[in-house]
Design an enzyme around this catalytic site. Structure first.
Site, PDB file in Angstrom:
ATOM      1  CG  ASP A  11      30.727  87.281 -10.608  1.00 29.45           C
ATOM      2  OD1 ASP A  11      29.521  87.621 -10.517  1.00 29.45           O
ATOM      3  OD2 ASP A  11      31.362  87.328 -11.677  1.00 29.45           O
TER       4      ASP A  11
ATOM      5  CG  ASP B 105      34.456  90.566  -6.336  1.00 27.87           C
ATOM      6  OD1 ASP B 105      34.574  91.010  -7.491  1.00 27.87           O
ATOM      7  OD2 ASP B 105      34.420  89.349  -6.066  1.00 27.87           O
TER       8      ASP B 105
END
Length: 189
Positions: free
Chosen positions: A20, A18
């Site tokens: 952020d 992922d």
């Protein structure tokens, strides 16, 4: 990915991240500009270590800020170009970045927790499946997307990870790490 690595071995050496909260600082107000895109130095070093150990790395990121009008695809592409530059300068490589520009109401198949972004990565890397790969995230939807695609989930406490850990709801055998560097220490251990 080098030509002498079979697709099944490449899947075993694939780490999907992922963005952020794992690679860069997250914001409840969205990361909207290049100035707001602040990488975690230890995450960049961790990506470089994985690359040097022969892993294939990909990013799967929800970017609903596009649908909400907070940023556009050009700004996002600039952030990702900057990310690639920083990673390459550290001796690492991101093999592909997949993002979902849709909002929660758009009924797409790519917004995590659905596995569409991971399947886009699988297709881009020409892999037969995602079994034995890893999905490293800071939210429950990251873990759920990984599980739905057949990847092993791992949670990091950076970003929203500590809140995710406190709320629970993920598989009891999901490994949890302070940050991406700690995951890499464990994986390469």
């Amino acid at each position: 990915m080098t030509a002498n690595i079979s697709p099944s071995l490449a899947a075993e050496r694939l780490i999907i991240l992922d963005r952020d909260g794992v690679i860069n600082q997250d914001s409840d107000a969205y990361v909207k500009t290049l100035d707001e895109f602040i990488v975690y130095p230890q995450a960049i070093d961790a990506i470089a270590r994985l690359t040097q150990a022969g892993y294939t790395l990909a990013v799967a990121t929800n970017q609903s800020g596009i649908a909400r009008g907070y940023l556009n695809a050009t700004t996002l592409d600039t952030m990702h170009a900057q990310l690639n530059t920083v990673v390459e300068n550290a001796g690492g490589r991101l093999d592909t970045i997949a993002y979902c520009p849709h909002g929660p109401e758009d009924s797409c198949d790519c917004r995590k927790p659905l596995p569409g972004l991971l399947y886009q990565i699988q297709e881009a890397l020409n892999l037969p499946d995602l079994q034995n790969s890893w999905m490293v995230g800071d939210s429950l939807r990251d873990l759920q997307a990984g599980e739905a695609a057949g990847a092993r989930p791992a949670l990091v406490r950076t970003g929203k990870g500590a809140r995710t850990e406190a709320k629970g709801g993920y598989a009891g055998d999901t490994p949890i790490f302070d940050d991406l560097a700690a995951f890499v220490d464990w994986l390469l251990g």
